[in-house]
Design a protein around this motif. Structure first.
Motif, PDB file in Angstrom:
ATOM      1  N   ASP A  71      12.463  -2.093  11.738  1.00  0.00           N
ATOM      2  CA  ASP A  71      13.303  -2.793  10.761  1.00  0.00           C
ATOM      3  C   ASP A  71      13.997  -1.827   9.809  1.00  0.00           C
ATOM      4  O   ASP A  71      14.981  -2.170   9.168  1.00  0.00           O
ATOM      5  N   GLY A  72      13.425  -0.630   9.703  1.00  0.00           N
ATOM      6  CA  GLY A  72      14.007   0.343   8.783  1.00  0.00           C
ATOM      7  C   GLY A  72      13.344   0.379   7.419  1.00  0.00           C
ATOM      8  O   GLY A  72      13.897   0.922   6.470  1.00  0.00           O
ATOM      9  N   PHE A  73      12.135  -0.171   7.339  1.00  0.00           N
ATOM     10  CA  PHE A  73      11.420  -0.185   6.069  1.00  0.00           C
ATOM     11  C   PHE A  73      10.456   0.996   5.941  1.00  0.00           C
ATOM     12  O   PHE A  73      10.195   1.481   4.852  1.00  0.00           O
ATOM     13  N   VAL A  74       9.929   1.418   7.070  1.00  0.00           N
ATOM     14  CA  VAL A  74       8.918   2.468   7.078  1.00  0.00           C
ATOM     15  C   VAL A  74       9.433   3.710   7.806  1.00  0.00           C
ATOM     16  O   VAL A  74      10.114   3.614   8.826  1.00  0.00           O
ATOM     17  N   LEU A  80      15.168   1.404   1.432  1.00  0.00           N
ATOM     18  CA  LEU A  80      15.207  -0.026   1.726  1.00  0.00           C
ATOM     19  C   LEU A  80      13.809  -0.634   1.652  1.00  0.00           C
ATOM     20  O   LEU A  80      13.610  -1.714   1.083  1.00  0.00           O
ATOM     21  N   GLY A  81      12.847   0.082   2.227  1.00  0.00           N
ATOM     22  CA  GLY A  81      11.467  -0.382   2.207  1.00  0.00           C
ATOM     23  C   GLY A  81      10.915  -0.514   0.798  1.00  0.00           C
ATOM     24  O   GLY A  81      10.176  -1.455   0.495  1.00  0.00           O
ATOM     25  N   ALA A  96       0.824  -1.218   0.000  1.00  0.00           N
ATOM     26  CA  ALA A  96       0.000   0.000   0.000  1.00  0.00           C
ATOM     27  C   ALA A  96       0.857   1.266   0.000  1.00  0.00           C
ATOM     28  O   ALA A  96       0.468   2.294  -0.566  1.00  0.00           O
ATOM     29  N   LEU A  97       2.022   1.174   0.624  1.00  0.00           N
ATOM     30  CA  LEU A  97       2.873   2.363   0.756  1.00  0.00           C
ATOM     31  C   LEU A  97       3.785   2.619  -0.436  1.00  0.00           C
ATOM     32  O   LEU A  97       4.453   3.660  -0.501  1.00  0.00           O
ATOM     33  N   ARG A  98       3.823   1.661  -1.352  1.00  0.00           N
ATOM     34  CA  ARG A  98       4.743   1.829  -2.504  1.00  0.00           C
ATOM     35  C   ARG A  98       4.528   3.152  -3.226  1.00  0.00           C
ATOM     36  O   ARG A  98       3.459   3.418  -3.769  1.00  0.00           O
ATOM     37  N   ILE A 156       7.528  -8.133  -2.630  1.00  0.00           N
ATOM     38  CA  ILE A 156       6.215  -8.726  -2.300  1.00  0.00           C
ATOM     39  C   ILE A 156       5.160  -8.273  -3.286  1.00  0.00           C
ATOM     40  O   ILE A 156       4.193  -8.973  -3.532  1.00  0.00           O
ATOM     41  N   SER A 157       5.335  -7.087  -3.833  1.00  0.00           N
ATOM     42  CA  SER A 157       4.406  -6.647  -4.864  1.00  0.00           C
ATOM     43  C   SER A 157       4.444  -7.601  -6.051  1.00  0.00           C
ATOM     44  O   SER A 157       3.409  -7.970  -6.604  1.00  0.00           O
ATOM     45  N   GLU A 158       5.645  -7.993  -6.418  1.00  0.00           N
ATOM     46  CA  GLU A 158       5.762  -8.922  -7.536  1.00  0.00           C
ATOM     47  C   GLU A 158       5.062 -10.243  -7.229  1.00  0.00           C
ATOM     48  O   GLU A 158       4.414 -10.828  -8.102  1.00  0.00           O
TER      49      GLU A 158
END
Lengths: 125, 125
Positions: free
Chosen positions: A76-79, A98-99, A43-45, A106-108
DNA sequence: TTTCACACTAACATTTTTGTAGGTACTTCC
DNA sequence: GGAAGTACCTACAAAAATGTTAGTGTGAAA
């Protein structure tokens, strides 16, 4: 000295391996593939979203799980969480570089599922 | 008639969407990204494995969860189970063509994690 | 002769995950 | 004046996931 001197940590004996129960990579994998983790990343992409807006887009998620999972992904450093000190509260969520990379993966996967759903016997639709 | 007549189901109103709570694609996604589902798919890539051999490779999995998750993935059409009627029992597990495609996707994710682990703040290793 | 391996299943216990309800402090809309 | 929206947190409760243990029937190895 081993053959690849400049990249010593890549020695297979020390390389991260998700098949090892206590490898940190396994923890990260479970975070990304947790029930809501993947959907949040998707959703955040390429977007900057507020808490409530995310909740509306990800059907079925509760406030509690959204808040909790966001915290995990932030740790984790993704968001990236950016809070403005105003009232009513205003907080913006986005992906770190990184996120974005993780989200791409995961989108793929989810896109593959969506476009191939008709080939999957276990899916009713 | 819509513009793309031959692919009517791709109409965005009916296309699968993981963001929808009750879309079958969401169920499939949770299966693949379940705690053990992904690891099983990764372990089976390009291999034919017996039950016990898989259990040894995927550190930490219990017999119960291995059996259960294999059944789910088999029902989805990702895993093929081939049993020989001998004693002691001999059963071979492998991926269907569909399963190989799905496995490729999570493999890419897990490999990304493994090679980028050093960039991930939330990982201790 | 005892042990192990094989591929599981069933019953039960525990742990983890997830949901629900209520509260916060303030503002804007009706 | 009351309701709704904002971004959460905290208890508590329920549900789901997972683990543990025991058992199957036979063969082969120690």
């Amino acid at each position: 000295m081993s053959e690849s001197t400049t990249l010593g940590w890549q020695d297979s004996r020390f390389a991260p391996d998700v098949m090892a129960a206590d490898c940190p990579s396994r923890r990260i994998l479970t975070h990304i593939t947790s029930r809501w983790g993947g959907l949040i990343l998707i959703a955040l992409r390429g977007e900057v979203l507020r808490f409530s807006e995310m909740r509306r887009r990800i059907a079925g998620i509760s406030e509690r799980m959204l808040a909790q999972t966001l915290q995990t992904l932030e740790a984790d450093g993704f968001v990236l969480r950016k809070a403005y000190d105003v009232v009513p509260p205003h907080v913006e969520y986005s992906l770190t570089p990184l996120g974005e990379e993780a989200a791409e993966k995961i989108s793929e996967l989810s896109q593959w599922i969506e476009t191939n759903l008709h080939r999957i016997p276990g899916a009713a639709g």
